[in-house]
Design a protein around this motif. Structure first.
Motif, PDB file in Angstrom:
ATOM      1  N   THR A 120      11.158 -22.505 -82.203  1.00  0.00           N
ATOM      2  CA  THR A 120      11.475 -21.743 -83.412  1.00  0.00           C
ATOM      3  C   THR A 120      10.175 -21.482 -84.160  1.00  0.00           C
ATOM      4  O   THR A 120       9.389 -22.401 -84.385  1.00  0.00           O
ATOM      5  CB  THR A 120      12.430 -22.543 -84.317  1.00  0.00           C
ATOM      6  OG1 THR A 120      13.610 -22.849 -83.561  1.00  0.00           O
ATOM      7  CG2 THR A 120      12.826 -21.744 -85.543  1.00  0.00           C
ATOM      8  N   THR A 121       9.931 -20.222 -84.508  1.00  0.00           N
ATOM      9  CA  THR A 121       8.728 -19.880 -85.268  1.00  0.00           C
ATOM     10  C   THR A 121       9.154 -19.357 -86.626  1.00  0.00           C
ATOM     11  O   THR A 121      10.015 -18.482 -86.725  1.00  0.00           O
ATOM     12  CB  THR A 121       7.900 -18.827 -84.509  1.00  0.00           C
ATOM     13  OG1 THR A 121       7.663 -19.311 -83.181  1.00  0.00           O
ATOM     14  CG2 THR A 121       6.562 -18.591 -85.197  1.00  0.00           C
ATOM     15  N   ARG A 139      20.341 -28.111 -82.862  1.00  0.00           N
ATOM     16  CA  ARG A 139      19.116 -28.156 -82.086  1.00  0.00           C
ATOM     17  C   ARG A 139      17.848 -28.011 -82.917  1.00  0.00           C
ATOM     18  O   ARG A 139      16.755 -28.230 -82.413  1.00  0.00           O
ATOM     19  CB  ARG A 139      19.154 -27.043 -81.023  1.00  0.00           C
ATOM     20  CG  ARG A 139      19.807 -27.466 -79.744  1.00  0.00           C
ATOM     21  CD  ARG A 139      19.069 -28.595 -79.063  1.00  0.00           C
ATOM     22  NE  ARG A 139      17.789 -28.176 -78.515  1.00  0.00           N
ATOM     23  CZ  ARG A 139      17.640 -27.584 -77.352  1.00  0.00           C
ATOM     24  NH1 ARG A 139      18.677 -27.345 -76.593  1.00  0.00           N
ATOM     25  NH2 ARG A 139      16.445 -27.232 -76.917  1.00  0.00           N
ATOM     26  N   THR A 140      17.949 -27.601 -84.180  1.00  0.00           N
ATOM     27  CA  THR A 140      16.735 -27.508 -84.975  1.00  0.00           C
ATOM     28  C   THR A 140      16.134 -28.897 -85.126  1.00  0.00           C
ATOM     29  O   THR A 140      16.861 -29.860 -85.357  1.00  0.00           O
ATOM     30  CB  THR A 140      17.042 -26.944 -86.373  1.00  0.00           C
ATOM     31  OG1 THR A 140      17.738 -25.722 -86.211  1.00  0.00           O
ATOM     32  CG2 THR A 140      15.756 -26.693 -87.149  1.00  0.00           C
ATOM     33  N   ARG A 141      14.806 -28.966 -84.988  1.00  0.00           N
ATOM     34  CA  ARG A 141      14.180 -30.291 -85.057  1.00  0.00           C
ATOM     35  C   ARG A 141      14.466 -30.962 -86.385  1.00  0.00           C
ATOM     36  O   ARG A 141      14.436 -30.337 -87.428  1.00  0.00           O
ATOM     37  CB  ARG A 141      12.672 -30.158 -84.870  1.00  0.00           C
ATOM     38  CG  ARG A 141      12.271 -30.479 -83.445  1.00  0.00           C
ATOM     39  CD  ARG A 141      10.793 -30.486 -83.297  1.00  0.00           C
ATOM     40  NE  ARG A 141      10.281 -31.831 -83.265  1.00  0.00           N
ATOM     41  CZ  ARG A 141       8.997 -32.105 -83.048  1.00  0.00           C
ATOM     42  NH1 ARG A 141       8.136 -31.123 -82.890  1.00  0.00           N
ATOM     43  NH2 ARG A 141       8.591 -33.336 -83.014  1.00  0.00           N
ATOM     44  N   ARG A 175      11.660 -16.387 -85.570  1.00  0.00           N
ATOM     45  CA  ARG A 175      11.785 -16.065 -84.143  1.00  0.00           C
ATOM     46  C   ARG A 175      12.254 -17.294 -83.385  1.00  0.00           C
ATOM     47  O   ARG A 175      11.927 -18.406 -83.749  1.00  0.00           O
ATOM     48  CB  ARG A 175      10.421 -15.635 -83.587  1.00  0.00           C
ATOM     49  CG  ARG A 175      10.134 -14.175 -83.649  1.00  0.00           C
ATOM     50  CD  ARG A 175       9.031 -13.732 -82.657  1.00  0.00           C
ATOM     51  NE  ARG A 175       8.031 -14.724 -82.341  1.00  0.00           N
ATOM     52  CZ  ARG A 175       6.959 -14.996 -83.085  1.00  0.00           C
ATOM     53  NH1 ARG A 175       6.757 -14.341 -84.203  1.00  0.00           N
ATOM     54  NH2 ARG A 175       6.093 -15.907 -82.703  1.00  0.00           N
ATOM     55  N   CYS A 176      13.011 -17.050 -82.329  1.00  0.00           N
ATOM     56  CA  CYS A 176      13.540 -18.155 -81.548  1.00  0.00           C
ATOM     57  C   CYS A 176      13.453 -17.790 -80.086  1.00  0.00           C
ATOM     58  O   CYS A 176      13.803 -16.671 -79.713  1.00  0.00           O
ATOM     59  CB  CYS A 176      14.998 -18.378 -81.960  1.00  0.00           C
ATOM     60  SG  CYS A 176      15.524 -20.060 -81.836  1.00  0.00           S
ATOM     61  N   GLU A 177      12.930 -18.685 -79.247  1.00  0.00           N
ATOM     62  CA  GLU A 177      12.852 -18.358 -77.819  1.00  0.00           C
ATOM     63  C   GLU A 177      13.035 -19.615 -76.973  1.00  0.00           C
ATOM     64  O   GLU A 177      12.748 -20.724 -77.429  1.00  0.00           O
ATOM     65  CB  GLU A 177      11.507 -17.697 -77.494  1.00  0.00           C
ATOM     66  CG  GLU A 177      10.315 -18.577 -77.794  1.00  0.00           C
ATOM     67  CD  GLU A 177       9.021 -17.783 -77.952  1.00  0.00           C
ATOM     68  OE1 GLU A 177       8.843 -16.822 -77.206  1.00  0.00           O
ATOM     69  OE2 GLU A 177       8.212 -18.142 -78.819  1.00  0.00           O
ATOM     70  N   VAL A 178      13.523 -19.404 -75.772  1.00  0.00           N
ATOM     71  CA  VAL A 178      13.651 -20.506 -74.823  1.00  0.00           C
ATOM     72  C   VAL A 178      12.291 -20.727 -74.180  1.00  0.00           C
ATOM     73  O   VAL A 178      11.607 -19.776 -73.812  1.00  0.00           O
ATOM     74  CB  VAL A 178      14.700 -20.159 -73.743  1.00  0.00           C
ATOM     75  CG1 VAL A 178      14.746 -21.242 -72.677  1.00  0.00           C
ATOM     76  CG2 VAL A 178      16.073 -19.975 -74.374  1.00  0.00           C
ATOM     77  N   VAL A 179      11.870 -21.981 -74.101  1.00  0.00           N
ATOM     78  CA  VAL A 179      10.618 -22.304 -73.422  1.00  0.00           C
ATOM     79  C   VAL A 179      10.960 -22.619 -71.979  1.00  0.00           C
ATOM     80  O   VAL A 179      11.704 -23.564 -71.716  1.00  0.00           O
ATOM     81  CB  VAL A 179       9.932 -23.525 -74.075  1.00  0.00           C
ATOM     82  CG1 VAL A 179       8.576 -23.782 -73.440  1.00  0.00           C
ATOM     83  CG2 VAL A 179       9.798 -23.311 -75.574  1.00  0.00           C
ATOM     84  N   THR A 180      10.463 -21.796 -71.080  1.00  0.00           N
ATOM     85  CA  THR A 180      10.826 -22.011 -69.683  1.00  0.00           C
ATOM     86  C   THR A 180       9.953 -23.103 -69.088  1.00  0.00           C
ATOM     87  O   THR A 180       8.845 -23.350 -69.543  1.00  0.00           O
ATOM     88  CB  THR A 180      10.656 -20.724 -68.868  1.00  0.00           C
ATOM     89  OG1 THR A 180       9.377 -20.188 -69.153  1.00  0.00           O
ATOM     90  CG2 THR A 180      11.723 -19.717 -69.228  1.00  0.00           C
ATOM     91  N   GLU A 183       9.089 -27.037 -81.666  1.00  0.00           N
ATOM     92  CA  GLU A 183       9.822 -27.048 -80.403  1.00  0.00           C
ATOM     93  C   GLU A 183      10.880 -28.133 -80.435  1.00  0.00           C
ATOM     94  O   GLU A 183      10.647 -29.235 -80.918  1.00  0.00           O
ATOM     95  CB  GLU A 183       8.857 -27.309 -79.252  1.00  0.00           C
ATOM     96  CG  GLU A 183       8.741 -26.099 -78.353  1.00  0.00           C
ATOM     97  CD  GLU A 183       7.805 -26.341 -77.192  1.00  0.00           C
ATOM     98  OE1 GLU A 183       6.838 -25.582 -77.094  1.00  0.00           O
ATOM     99  OE2 GLU A 183       8.030 -27.277 -76.404  1.00  0.00           O
ATOM    100  N   SER A 184      12.058 -27.800 -79.917  1.00  0.00           N
ATOM    101  CA  SER A 184      13.132 -28.782 -79.861  1.00  0.00           C
ATOM    102  C   SER A 184      13.583 -28.929 -78.411  1.00  0.00           C
ATOM    103  O   SER A 184      13.841 -27.955 -77.733  1.00  0.00           O
ATOM    104  CB  SER A 184      14.271 -28.314 -80.766  1.00  0.00           C
ATOM    105  OG  SER A 184      15.506 -28.457 -80.134  1.00  0.00           O
TER     106      SER A 184
END
Ligand SMILES: [Zn+2]
Length: 477
Positions: A405-406, A346-348, A391-396, A414-415
């Motif tokens: 991913t930051t 999933r990483t861009r 850092r990694c977070e789901v974008v709702t 963003e992926s």
């Protein structure tokens, strides 16, 4: 001194290059732009080396052990250059070799006298040499470098290297043997290229065995072409199947029930890509592969149906996924779901095959083992993500699953999950309500009032809606 702001302005101004010119100037422009690309590559090399040194200093100050310093640097370079992690490592390796060991090649690149590719060739061909020998090749090639073609340059660099260190030839051979591998790539017309990078003796032996098999089949009156028999034998011997067409496919094929019934929505083979609907139907009815239809097509179609049931409806029984939500790892159906949804890392820009199904928000931090908090990653991206400062977070929000991913420098990437199927217009509401319950049995499922059908998918909705609905099915179970 060129500032970052001026650099950005310069990039913008290139779009407005003077075009009211004659052909002599056009050729001059082409040459200058080529030099600009070389000079830009040299600048990228210097920036990369500075970045690595600075990151290492920061990691050392943060107390990271010496053998772990430098981790995640190539990963950030890859993201900044919109490239895969493997290429990120290559970019950094090239940069370090040029800046630290090959001053003449670096100077030629900086002035635009050679391209980034030519510089890569010199670095590649001297990779097995010691730093001191490498410097010698660099110094001895400098005068010829701008005048040689790619192949000539590679030969010259290698020849000087052999003179300096004959042992490097042997090391290169051993290194090449270590790199032996097998790869698969999609080819046009739903074909695939499977390539083996082998030591020459083994490669010749493989080819000779297939040629001999084709020759003996031909001698017995086989009417297929030599190439066809060789390809068939290749599959037979590698898979252990009695016939090449019997390779099991059902777990690899993601398709809607409507595709089975004649809809033209392309199907998806995870790890390969989309295939036309008609081809997918042929696959499940045994007609694909250039051989006559299986006499028992109805039975084979039933196998495909069973598979579709498993993918779409078994979350309804509640056992597996309910257990998964208490587990610390994604496995079973949930893992299959994530691999089917994400298809590749999933990483861009990474595109590597998925090795790990990973919590976006770590389970130690309270992240749930749910499809929404899961992502498929390659091993390398999974390790990079655990490094300090990442850092990694789901974008709702609506639509397909998104992860942000930051990196330690604060840059965010963003992926978005790829469309699982490229849908050609969804059926109108109620389409699933007549006789399709065996395929999409959502009736009476918890959280799914108003079933039958796939609730929440209005006619003509985007493909994200379908993915979201499947995720909802799994969550509801
Ligand atoms: Zn990756």
């Amino acid at each position: 001194m060129l500032s970052t702001v001026e650099l950005e302005t310069m990039v913008g101004r290139l779009a407005h290059l003077d075009s009211d010119i004659d052909d002599t100037q056009r050729i001059t422009q082409l040459g200058l732009l080529e030099r600009l690309k070389g000079a830009a590559a040299a600048a990228q090399a210097r920036v990369s080396v500075d970045f690595e040194a600075s990151q290492r200093r920061e990691q050392a100050a943060a107390g990271l052990p010496a053998d772990q310093q430098g981790r995640g640097v190539a990963d950030q370079i890859a993201l900044a250059r919109h490239d895969s992690k493997v290429k990120g490592s290559r970019h950094l390796g090239l940069a370090k070799a040029l800046v630290k060991e090959m001053p003449h090649t670096m100077a030629a690149l900086t002035s635009g006298a050679i391209s980034e590719w030519r510089a890569t060739i010199v670095v590649r061909e001297t990779a097995v040499l010691s730093a001191a020998d490498r410097r010698q090749v660099d110094a001895r090639l400098v005068a010829e470098m701008p005048h040689l073609g790619d192949a000539q340059l590679a030969r010259r660099a290698r020849a000087i290297g052999y003179q300096l260190d004959a042992e490097s030839v042997l090391r290169r051979v051993r290194g090449a043997i270590r790199d032996r591998r097998v790869r698969i790539r999609p080819a046009p017309d739903t074909m695939a290229l499977v390539t083996g990078f082998l030591p020459v003796a083994q490669g010749v032996a493989v080819h000779a065995a297939l040629t001999a098999a084709a020759a003996s089949a031909k001698a017995l009156g086989d009417e297929r072409s030599k190439g066809q028999i060789m390809a068939h034998t290749f599959v037979q011997r590698l898979t252990g199947q009695t016939t090449a067409d019997a390779v099991p496919f059902e777990v690899q094929l993601v398709m809607t029930d409507r595709t089975l019934e004649g809809d033209d929505t392309p199907a998806q083979i995870p790890g390969f890509g989309p295939v036309p609907a008609a081809f997918a139907r042929d696959l499940v009815t045994g007609r694909a592969g250039g051989h006559s239809a299986d006499p028992d097509q109805a039975r084979l179609a039933e196998v495909a149906r069973v598979w579709v049931r498993r993918l779409f409806t078994s979350p309804a029984d509640g056992t597996l996924v309910a257990m998964d939500s208490r587990r610390r790892s994604f496995d079973g159906l949930l893992r299959r779901f994530l691999v089917a949804r994400d298809q590749v890392c999933r990483t861009r820009w990474c595109d590597a095959p998925i090795c790990h199904t990973d919590h976006v928000r770590a389970s130690a931090e309270g992240g749930e083992t749910m499809a929404d908090n899961g992502q498929g990653l390659c091993a390398r991206c999974n390790y990079a993500k655990e490094l300090p400062g990442w850092r990694c977070e789901v974008v709702t929000g609506q639509g397909r699953h998104r992860v942000r991913t930051t990196t330690p420098t604060g840059h965010s990437y963003e992926s978005t999950a790829p469309p699982v199927l490229v849908l050609g217009g969804l059926a109108p509401p109620g389409r699933y309500s007549s006789g399709d319950h065996d395929l999409l049995d959502t009736q009476g499922m918890p959280g799914m009032p108003g079933s039958p059908g796939l609730p929440g998918i209005p006619g003509g909705a985007d493909e994200g809606a379908l993915v979201t609905a499947f995720e909802a099915l799994i969550r509801a179970a």
